[in-house]
Design a protein around this motif. Sequence first.
Motif, PDB file in Angstrom:
ATOM      1  N   ALA A 176      -0.399   4.566   5.477  1.00  0.00           N
ATOM      2  CA  ALA A 176       0.579   5.655   5.512  1.00  0.00           C
ATOM      3  C   ALA A 176       0.051   6.831   6.320  1.00  0.00           C
ATOM      4  N   GLN A 177      -1.266   7.052   6.289  1.00  0.00           N
ATOM      5  CA  GLN A 177      -1.881   8.143   7.041  1.00  0.00           C
ATOM      6  C   GLN A 177      -3.127   7.626   7.739  1.00  0.00           C
ATOM      7  N   ALA A 178      -3.457   8.240   8.842  1.00  0.00           N
ATOM      8  CA  ALA A 178      -4.632   7.834   9.607  1.00  0.00           C
ATOM      9  C   ALA A 178      -5.888   7.962   8.750  1.00  0.00           C
ATOM     10  N   GLY A 179      -6.759   6.961   8.879  1.00  0.00           N
ATOM     11  CA  GLY A 179      -8.003   6.971   8.127  1.00  0.00           C
ATOM     12  C   GLY A 179      -7.913   6.298   6.769  1.00  0.00           C
ATOM     13  N   GLN A 180      -6.709   6.052   6.280  1.00  0.00           N
ATOM     14  CA  GLN A 180      -6.538   5.382   4.994  1.00  0.00           C
ATOM     15  C   GLN A 180      -6.513   3.866   5.201  1.00  0.00           C
ATOM     16  N   ALA A 181      -6.629   3.136   4.093  1.00  0.00           N
ATOM     17  CA  ALA A 181      -6.571   1.679   4.152  1.00  0.00           C
ATOM     18  C   ALA A 181      -5.123   1.228   4.295  1.00  0.00           C
ATOM     19  N   GLY A 182      -4.926   0.152   5.038  1.00  0.00           N
ATOM     20  CA  GLY A 182      -3.614  -0.467   5.115  1.00  0.00           C
ATOM     21  C   GLY A 182      -3.427  -1.430   3.952  1.00  0.00           C
ATOM     22  N   GLU A 183      -2.479  -2.343   4.097  1.00  0.00           N
ATOM     23  CA  GLU A 183      -2.154  -3.237   2.989  1.00  0.00           C
ATOM     24  C   GLU A 183      -1.727  -4.596   3.527  1.00  0.00           C
ATOM     25  N   ALA A 184      -2.205  -5.634   2.863  1.00  0.00           N
ATOM     26  CA  ALA A 184      -1.721  -6.986   3.105  1.00  0.00           C
ATOM     27  C   ALA A 184      -0.731  -7.338   2.002  1.00  0.00           C
ATOM     28  N   ARG A 185       0.381  -7.968   2.385  1.00  0.00           N
ATOM     29  CA  ARG A 185       1.438  -8.252   1.409  1.00  0.00           C
ATOM     30  C   ARG A 185       1.860  -9.713   1.494  1.00  0.00           C
ATOM     31  N   ALA A 186       2.129 -10.303   0.348  1.00  0.00           N
ATOM     32  CA  ALA A 186       2.638 -11.672   0.266  1.00  0.00           C
ATOM     33  C   ALA A 186       3.680 -11.729  -0.841  1.00  0.00           C
ATOM     34  N   ALA A 187       4.699 -12.550  -0.646  1.00  0.00           N
ATOM     35  CA  ALA A 187       5.742 -12.699  -1.670  1.00  0.00           C
ATOM     36  C   ALA A 187       6.329 -14.096  -1.591  1.00  0.00           C
TER      37      ALA A 187
END
Length: 212
Positions: free
Chosen positions: A142-153
């Motif tokens: 969501a913001q620079a420097g933060q971790a992203g996210e992997a998603r599965a469904a």
Amino acid sequence: MSVHAAAPAMRRRLLLAAPVLLGACSILPERPNVPVRRYALAPRRPATLDAPRGAPVLLQRRMRAVPGLQDLGLRRARPDGAYEFLPYEEWIAPPADLADAALRAWLQASGRFAAVVQAGTRADADFVLESQLTVLETAPPAQAGQAGEARAAIAAVLLREERLASRVLATLEATGTAPVPAGATPPQQAQAMEVALGRAFAELEARLVLPR
């Protein structure tokens, strides 16, 4: 000069010009020879349990995939809501096929079924599971420097087939997420998606309540 005498001179001039023309062709850019990296997708259940005597048999039909998940490329969501595929980064097979095999092994290791079989088997199945891979991607932070996210469904339907009719016992949805470090490499992104898929499997297993 006669026409016959001029012909050899003309041929000599054409032959002398040929290397120049061929040399001009060599200035065209060449496509880079970049090797494609391929990744497995096989989350495993943390522990393998033995099924009790008299446990039911589950028929797992081949997992389908929503449009966009039939491709081999690792998928990434963009901030504008669109999707893109990482260049030269692919799964070793269509992700739904890999998830199908992994889910079968996961449920077999759950200790809830005497066997988890595929379509075409001669075994009599007590229950049937139909499933679809609906999400498998990474998302930016969501913001620079933060971790992203992997998603599965995964979306699934549990059925009981009786003679010529099929009765729906439950409709299921399961999701899983995993963090993606800022600036993660493609191998790290693939690993995070595998972890997210394993968590979706765990949620699906928990929601798979079998009627007596």
